[in-house]
Design a protein around this motif. Structure first.
Motif, PDB file in Angstrom:
ATOM      1  N   UNK A   1      13.381  -5.006  26.434  1.00 17.17           N
ATOM      2  CA  UNK A   1      13.456  -6.194  27.296  1.00 17.17           C
ATOM      3  C   UNK A   1      13.275  -5.797  28.753  1.00 17.17           C
ATOM      4  N   UNK A   2      13.783  -4.640  29.138  1.00 22.40           N
ATOM      5  CA  UNK A   2      13.617  -4.162  30.515  1.00 22.40           C
ATOM      6  C   UNK A   2      12.148  -3.898  30.846  1.00 22.40           C
ATOM      7  N   UNK A   3      11.390  -3.465  29.847  1.00 26.02           N
ATOM      8  CA  UNK A   3       9.958  -3.184  30.042  1.00 26.02           C
ATOM      9  C   UNK A   3       9.085  -4.407  29.754  1.00 26.02           C
ATOM     10  N   UNK A   4       9.730  -5.528  29.390  1.00 33.31           N
ATOM     11  CA  UNK A   4       9.021  -6.776  29.100  1.00 33.31           C
ATOM     12  C   UNK A   4       7.962  -6.588  28.012  1.00 33.31           C
ATOM     13  N   UNK A   5       8.335  -5.876  26.948  1.00 34.30           N
ATOM     14  CA  UNK A   5       7.415  -5.607  25.838  1.00 34.30           C
ATOM     15  C   UNK A   5       7.138  -6.882  25.043  1.00 34.30           C
ATOM     16  N   UNK A   6       5.982  -6.916  24.423  1.00 26.53           N
ATOM     17  CA  UNK A   6       5.656  -8.016  23.533  1.00 26.53           C
ATOM     18  C   UNK A   6       6.256  -7.759  22.151  1.00 26.53           C
ATOM     19  N   UNK A   7       6.710  -8.840  21.526  1.00 29.41           N
ATOM     20  CA  UNK A   7       7.315  -8.768  20.196  1.00 29.41           C
ATOM     21  C   UNK A   7       6.714  -9.854  19.321  1.00 29.41           C
ATOM     22  N   UNK A   8       6.395  -9.508  18.081  1.00 35.62           N
ATOM     23  CA  UNK A   8       6.010 -10.512  17.079  1.00 35.62           C
ATOM     24  C   UNK A   8       7.090 -10.513  16.014  1.00 35.62           C
ATOM     25  N   UNK A   9       7.712 -11.650  15.826  1.00 30.24           N
ATOM     26  CA  UNK A   9       8.764 -11.791  14.821  1.00 30.24           C
ATOM     27  C   UNK A   9       8.253 -12.684  13.694  1.00 30.24           C
ATOM     28  N   UNK A  10       8.402 -12.226  12.450  1.00 29.75           N
ATOM     29  CA  UNK A  10       7.982 -13.013  11.286  1.00 29.75           C
ATOM     30  C   UNK A  10       9.219 -13.390  10.474  1.00 29.75           C
ATOM     31  N   UNK A  11       9.378 -14.682  10.205  1.00 32.80           N
ATOM     32  CA  UNK A  11      10.507 -15.187   9.417  1.00 32.80           C
ATOM     33  C   UNK A  11       9.988 -15.799   8.124  1.00 32.80           C
ATOM     34  N   UNK A  12      10.785 -15.675   7.069  1.00 33.51           N
ATOM     35  CA  UNK A  12      10.406 -16.188   5.747  1.00 33.51           C
ATOM     36  C   UNK A  12      11.580 -16.948   5.148  1.00 33.51           C
TER      37      UNK A  12
ATOM     38  N   UNK B   1       3.627  -1.015  27.279  1.00 33.06           N
ATOM     39  CA  UNK B   1       2.563  -1.456  26.367  1.00 33.06           C
ATOM     40  C   UNK B   1       2.955  -1.333  24.902  1.00 33.06           C
ATOM     41  N   UNK B   2       4.227  -1.101  24.606  1.00 32.90           N
ATOM     42  CA  UNK B   2       4.694  -1.103  23.216  1.00 32.90           C
ATOM     43  C   UNK B   2       4.600  -2.512  22.641  1.00 32.90           C
ATOM     44  N   UNK B   3       4.262  -2.597  21.363  1.00 32.19           N
ATOM     45  CA  UNK B   3       4.288  -3.866  20.636  1.00 32.19           C
ATOM     46  C   UNK B   3       5.265  -3.704  19.484  1.00 32.19           C
ATOM     47  N   UNK B   4       6.289  -4.537  19.455  1.00 33.79           N
ATOM     48  CA  UNK B   4       7.320  -4.463  18.423  1.00 33.79           C
ATOM     49  C   UNK B   4       7.091  -5.557  17.389  1.00 33.79           C
ATOM     50  N   UNK B   5       7.020  -5.162  16.122  1.00 30.17           N
ATOM     51  CA  UNK B   5       6.922  -6.116  15.017  1.00 30.17           C
ATOM     52  C   UNK B   5       8.281  -6.140  14.319  1.00 30.17           C
ATOM     53  N   UNK B   6       8.962  -7.273  14.421  1.00 28.14           N
ATOM     54  CA  UNK B   6      10.331  -7.388  13.920  1.00 28.14           C
ATOM     55  C   UNK B   6      10.394  -8.403  12.782  1.00 28.14           C
ATOM     56  N   UNK B   7      11.135  -8.064  11.741  1.00 30.35           N
ATOM     57  CA  UNK B   7      11.309  -8.967  10.601  1.00 30.35           C
ATOM     58  C   UNK B   7      12.633  -8.666   9.915  1.00 30.35           C
ATOM     59  N   UNK B   8      13.106  -9.636   9.144  1.00 35.23           N
ATOM     60  CA  UNK B   8      14.101  -9.349   8.125  1.00 35.23           C
ATOM     61  C   UNK B   8      13.319  -8.710   6.969  1.00 35.23           C
ATOM     62  N   UNK B   9      13.892  -7.743   6.244  1.00 32.24           N
ATOM     63  CA  UNK B   9      13.143  -7.100   5.156  1.00 32.24           C
ATOM     64  C   UNK B   9      12.540  -8.108   4.176  1.00 32.24           C
ATOM     65  N   UNK B  10      11.327  -7.806   3.729  1.00 33.46           N
ATOM     66  CA  UNK B  10      10.571  -8.586   2.737  1.00 33.46           C
ATOM     67  C   UNK B  10      10.120  -9.939   3.282  1.00 33.46           C
ATOM     68  N   UNK B  11       9.855  -9.969   4.584  1.00 32.75           N
ATOM     69  CA  UNK B  11       9.403 -11.213   5.204  1.00 32.75           C
ATOM     70  C   UNK B  11       7.946 -11.150   5.653  1.00 32.75           C
ATOM     71  N   UNK B  12       7.198 -10.150   5.197  1.00 27.26           N
ATOM     72  CA  UNK B  12       5.799 -10.043   5.591  1.00 27.26           C
ATOM     73  C   UNK B  12       5.541  -8.974   6.626  1.00 27.26           C
ATOM     74  N   UNK B  13       6.397  -7.975   6.677  1.00 27.70           N
ATOM     75  CA  UNK B  13       6.290  -6.910   7.677  1.00 27.70           C
ATOM     76  C   UNK B  13       4.956  -6.181   7.595  1.00 27.70           C
TER      77      UNK B  13
END
Length: 303
Positions: free
Chosen positions: A132-143, A51-63
């Protein structure tokens, strides 16, 4: 909540000379701050939970923006919950590895109760495989890279103990192109392999409510229209810039000097036009076209 307070207190009470510009070390070919590289085995072996939710970004992209939106959605627009602690406490930074006595992101997360909202700036190939093994959800923000270059430059100035090292263009030439390109491309190529919602900063600025609904759908949440409106209001850049729980003003000046540049500075699309000369813009565009050739990933530098 005591663990959250302990972590925040450790940062506030740390001696100023603990914070300085760390040298970089390569980890699987990617330059990372030396403390992170030294702690890499622990980061790489981090155990995600389903049930982890990962928020991934390149720095300064709206994290921080996405962290706040997600926090509001998860807690049904509860303002008190969103203001219970600074963003960096509510959404621990996975790979951060500050010198003792400040605990690492992994140490904090190991004692954080589920469900966890986790922040990372890692490239896709460096993310612990357990996600990926736990099939976690990820939100990626790109700028778009032009605004990233300018925003990153002003953010870098906040951490300076030395005079201005040069122009934003010099910094981006040294640190930006390869790092940004690999980041956005690799996450883009991975989005159909896992539960990754790939979002664009420019879309969020163009129509925040539309993008909030997109995140809600991805998270399986249904909220009344008035709650969505409330989330929109409390996650505007003006609101976040004035909110001590989101603007990082609680950080010691040795970490971030807000007298040089605020952490939440402008958040505008096309602010690069205030800093690029016509010649720089053309040079940047040529490099962008060369690097993005062959991919269907597209960015908007204006809206």
């Amino acid at each position: 909540m005591s663990q959250d307070k302990d972590y925040n207190q450790a940062i506030l009470e740390a001696p100023e000379d603990l914070f300085y510009r760390f040298p970089l070390s390569l980890v699987h070919g990617v330059p990372l701050m030396k403390p992170i590289a030294n702690n890499w085995e622990k980061i790489e072996n981090f155990l995600a939970r389903p049930d982890d939710l990962l928020i991934a970004t390149y720095p300064k992209a709206g994290t921080t923006w996405m962290q706040e939106i997600v926090d509001f959605i998860i807690h049904d627009g509860d303002l008190d919950q969103a203001n219970c602690a600074p963003t960096y406490v509510r959404s621990p930074f996975l790979e951060i590895s500050s010198p003792p006595p400040i605990p690492s992101g992994v140490d904090v997360l190991e004692t954080t109760p589920s469900p966890r909202m986790i922040k990372t700036h890692l490239q896709y190939k460096l993310v612990p495989k357990s996600f990926w093994e736990k099939n976690c959800k990820v939100i990626y923000v790109a700028r778009n890279p032009k605004d990233i270059a300018v925003s990153y430059y002003f953010f870098d100035l906040m951490k300076q103990t030395q005079p201005d090292p040069g122009t934003w263009e010099e910094m981006w030439t040294i640190l930006g192109w390869g790092s940004w390109f690999d980041h956005v491309i690799n996450w883009w190529e991975a989005k159909d392999k896992h539960q990754i919602l790939y979002m664009f900063y420019e879309d969020m600025k163009e129509d925040p409510k539309r993008e909030i609904y997109k995140v809600m759908k991805y998270l399986g949440k249904k909220l009344p229209g008035e709650v969505v409106e409330k989330i929109c209001q409390h996650t505007t850049f003006k609101a976040m810039k004035e909110n001590p729980m989101t603007n990082y003003s609680s950080m010691p000046s040795a970490v971030m000097d807000h007298s040089i540049s605020p952490f939440i500075r402008k958040g505008e699309v096309a602010d690069w036009k205030n800093h690029f000369t016509e010649k720089q813009s053309k040079r940047f565009d040529a490099e962008y076209e060369k690097r993005m050739e062959g991919t269907d990933l597209k960015f908007r530098c204006t809206i």
